[in-house]
Design a protein around this motif. Structure first.
Motif, short mmCIF file in Angstrom:
data_model
loop_
_atom_site.label_atom_id
_atom_site.label_comp_id
_atom_site.label_asym_id
_atom_site.label_seq_id
_atom_site.Cartn_x
_atom_site.Cartn_y
_atom_site.Cartn_z
N TYR A 33 11.52 11.74 -24.40
CA TYR A 33 11.59 12.99 -25.06
C TYR A 33 11.20 13.25 -26.37
O TYR A 33 10.59 14.43 -26.76
CB TYR A 33 13.15 13.59 -24.80
CG TYR A 33 13.37 14.80 -25.37
CD1 TYR A 33 13.03 16.03 -24.77
CD2 TYR A 33 13.95 14.92 -26.65
CE1 TYR A 33 13.23 17.17 -25.06
CE2 TYR A 33 14.23 16.21 -27.12
CZ TYR A 33 13.75 17.44 -26.67
OH TYR A 33 14.29 18.62 -26.98
N GLN A 37 8.15 15.84 -26.20
CA GLN A 37 9.01 17.05 -26.41
C GLN A 37 8.32 18.38 -26.18
O GLN A 37 8.26 19.12 -25.95
CB GLN A 37 10.12 17.01 -27.51
CG GLN A 37 9.43 16.87 -28.91
CD GLN A 37 10.58 16.72 -29.99
OE1 GLN A 37 11.44 17.42 -29.84
NE2 GLN A 37 10.50 15.57 -30.83
N LYS A 38 7.13 18.30 -27.16
CA LYS A 38 6.47 19.52 -27.37
C LYS A 38 5.61 19.69 -26.10
O LYS A 38 5.67 20.73 -25.62
CB LYS A 38 5.28 19.15 -28.33
CG LYS A 38 4.63 20.38 -28.57
CD LYS A 38 3.41 20.15 -29.53
CE LYS A 38 2.06 21.32 -29.87
NZ LYS A 38 1.32 20.95 -30.86
N GLN A 39 5.03 18.66 -25.16
CA GLN A 39 4.30 19.02 -23.95
C GLN A 39 5.29 19.03 -23.10
O GLN A 39 5.09 20.03 -22.03
CB GLN A 39 3.65 17.43 -23.50
CG GLN A 39 2.45 17.45 -24.57
CD GLN A 39 2.75 16.60 -25.75
OE1 GLN A 39 4.01 16.46 -25.93
NE2 GLN A 39 1.65 16.31 -26.51
N ILE A 41 8.20 20.92 -23.50
CA ILE A 41 8.79 22.51 -23.72
C ILE A 41 7.61 23.31 -23.15
O ILE A 41 7.86 24.42 -22.42
CB ILE A 41 9.20 22.63 -25.11
CG1 ILE A 41 10.36 21.76 -25.35
CG2 ILE A 41 9.50 23.87 -25.23
CD1 ILE A 41 10.67 21.81 -26.97
N GLU A 42 6.50 22.93 -23.51
CA GLU A 42 5.26 23.69 -23.14
C GLU A 42 5.10 23.76 -21.59
O GLU A 42 4.80 24.87 -21.10
CB GLU A 42 4.04 23.27 -23.76
CG GLU A 42 3.77 23.53 -25.13
CD GLU A 42 2.50 22.86 -25.73
OE1 GLU A 42 1.62 22.11 -24.96
OE2 GLU A 42 2.26 22.98 -26.90
N ASN A 137 4.52 19.36 -15.54
CA ASN A 137 2.92 19.61 -15.86
C ASN A 137 2.39 20.25 -14.51
O ASN A 137 1.52 20.96 -14.70
CB ASN A 137 2.54 18.27 -16.44
CG ASN A 137 2.95 18.29 -17.86
OD1 ASN A 137 2.22 19.11 -18.88
ND2 ASN A 137 3.72 17.61 -18.20
#
Length: 204
Positions: A33, A37-39, A41-42, A137
């Motif tokens: 995380y 964390q950016k990926q 959340i995206e 993803n």
């Protein structure tokens, strides 16, 4: 949770060891995380966007079974199911042989099973974290990112396996001392852990 369950004894439980195992199981999720964390959340945001654009679960599609999808499920799942079946059969054979070798050998394998469950907590937690990350993803249609995550996850898993195999082969006695103090059982567990080191590498 299944790995932690094996650390419970029939009549007593080593709670410090269980707490250490719980901490080890949390480390991969926290690390993943922090780095992704950016990926992550995206991926969640894009997945929610796709849900609004199209209906994922349509009850009309489930009126008739899709044999093409069923065939794909069996094609992908059968090798894993066969692998688990053969692994469980091999453990049954090992236990049957150990029981005929005497109490010490049987106790050594029992302690070895607890030790292997303890050291596999970290790889199992890492695997579950990577599975969730890849699934998010894929759901967000970020297939390239999912493939990269899977590739890096496999590389990290292999590095972890090398470390675990080294610990099993050269320091199996230290792992055995966590669960027992009888020298004969420790020696029997050490022999079992040396053979298990190769299984760790093959599993990775």
């Amino acid at each position: 949770s299944s790995g932690l369950a094996t650390l419970r004894g029939q009549f007593n439980t080593n709670f410090p060891v269980m707490m250490a195992g719980s901490l080890l199981a949390m480390i991969p999720m926290v690390v993943l995380y922090l780095f992704f964390q950016k990926q992550f959340i995206e991926g969640v945001a894009m997945q929610e966007k796709n849900k609004k654009e199209e209906t994922i679960f349509d009850l009309k599609e489930f009126k008739k079974p899709d044999f093409k999808v069923i065939k794909q499920i069996f094609t992908l799942g059968s090798p894993i199911a066969l692998q688990d079946f053969l692994i469980n059969c091999s453990f049954v054979i090992i236990l049957a042989i150990a029981n005929n070798l005497g109490v010490v050998a049987s106790a050594g394998i029992g302690v070895g099973e607890k030790a292997t469950a303890f050291i596999m907590l970290l790889p199992l937690a890492f695997m579950q974290s990577m599975a969730a990350f890849v699934a998010q993803n894929v759901g967000a249609r970020q297939h390239l990112r999912a493939k990269k995550a899977l590739f890096y996850g496999m590389g990290c898993a292999f590095l972890i396996a090398i470390i675990m195999a080294y610990i099993c082969f050269f320091h199996g006695d230290l792992l055995a001392r966590i669960f027992t103090h009888e020298q004969a059982v420790i020696q029997a567990t050490q022999l079992y852990m040396r053979s298990y080191a190769f299984d760790v590498l093959l599993t990775a």
